[in-house]
Design a protein around this motif. Sequence first.
Motif, short mmCIF file in Angstrom:
data_model
loop_
_atom_site.label_atom_id
_atom_site.label_comp_id
_atom_site.label_asym_id
_atom_site.label_seq_id
_atom_site.Cartn_x
_atom_site.Cartn_y
_atom_site.Cartn_z
N LYS A 53 0.85 -1.20 0.00
CA LYS A 53 0.00 0.00 0.00
C LYS A 53 0.87 1.24 0.00
O LYS A 53 1.96 1.22 0.58
N PHE A 55 0.98 5.14 1.22
CA PHE A 55 0.37 6.13 2.11
C PHE A 55 0.82 7.53 1.74
O PHE A 55 1.97 7.74 1.34
N TYR A 113 -7.86 0.07 7.10
CA TYR A 113 -7.05 0.15 5.89
C TYR A 113 -5.59 -0.20 6.10
O TYR A 113 -4.73 0.19 5.32
N ILE A 114 -5.31 -0.94 7.17
CA ILE A 114 -3.94 -1.42 7.40
C ILE A 114 -4.00 -2.73 8.17
O ILE A 114 -4.91 -2.93 8.99
N THR A 115 -3.06 -3.63 7.86
CA THR A 115 -2.93 -4.89 8.61
C THR A 115 -1.45 -5.10 8.92
O THR A 115 -0.59 -4.47 8.30
N ASP A 118 0.97 -5.60 6.03
CA ASP A 118 1.25 -4.55 5.04
C ASP A 118 2.71 -4.10 5.07
O ASP A 118 3.36 -4.07 6.12
N ILE A 120 4.52 -0.80 3.73
CA ILE A 120 4.03 0.52 3.32
C ILE A 120 5.11 1.39 2.69
O ILE A 120 6.23 1.50 3.23
N ALA A 140 1.86 3.46 10.82
CA ALA A 140 2.00 2.16 10.16
C ALA A 140 2.56 1.14 11.15
O ALA A 140 2.07 0.00 11.25
N ALA A 145 2.52 -2.97 10.92
CA ALA A 145 2.98 -3.07 9.53
C ALA A 145 4.44 -2.61 9.44
O ALA A 145 4.99 -2.04 10.37
#
Length: 190
Positions: A53, A55, A113-115, A118, A120, A140, A145
């Motif tokens: 993802k 950001f 919207y984050i795990t 992720d 980033i 994050a 993440a």
Amino acid sequence: MELLKQRIQSEGLALTEHVLKVDSFLNHQVDPKLMEAMGEEFARYFKDHHITKVFTIESSGIAPTVMTALKLGIPMVTLKKQASKILNQEVYQTEVRSFTKDLRYLLTLSKNYITPEDNILIIDDFLAMGEAALGAARLAEEAGAKVAGIGIVIEKSFQPGREKLEEAGYEVYSLARIQKLGKGIIEFLT
Ligand code: G4P
């Protein structure tokens, strides 16, 4: 990135020794073709970093970031700036101090919207003191993440942002690095 440096040189205005105005293609009017070229360049540089993802922080980082996400084929997330705490369990928040604008805000990210899986990439339009990027990285990491890198459109290399981000262990890639601003002067690091 040569194309960006040419635009900064021809249209940028050094307002002071610290502030560069680039309203004609980035901060007010936006040149979509240039944004696309920036997205291609960030995607080229970070293509082997296994990014999941991208950001950014509202608002001027959005245009180059959406192009980068498009080229990488992954989602982008815009971190919001809130004036006060949101009292629920659905968001991560961290305070960021802007030295350039002399204000504080709460950078906010929805937990949707984050795990922890992720990886980033953080992108922003300017790097000055590094506080916005450090705040984004904190959010994050609070979610478990990883931060795979930080992409900057215009780095003011005479300010301590890059040093702070590198000291914190982040890889920084800037499309243009400015070493000096002054009346009629915009000098790049080569
Ligand atoms: P930092 O994150 O590196 O610590 O930077 P700082 O807080 O000092 O910068 C705050 C805001 O000012 C950011 O915009 C940043 O993009 C912008 N900024 C910093 N230096 C310059 C500059 O030389 N020229 C221009 N045009 N902008 C600069 P923001 O508050 O996030 O606003 P937005 O434009 O993204 O909405």
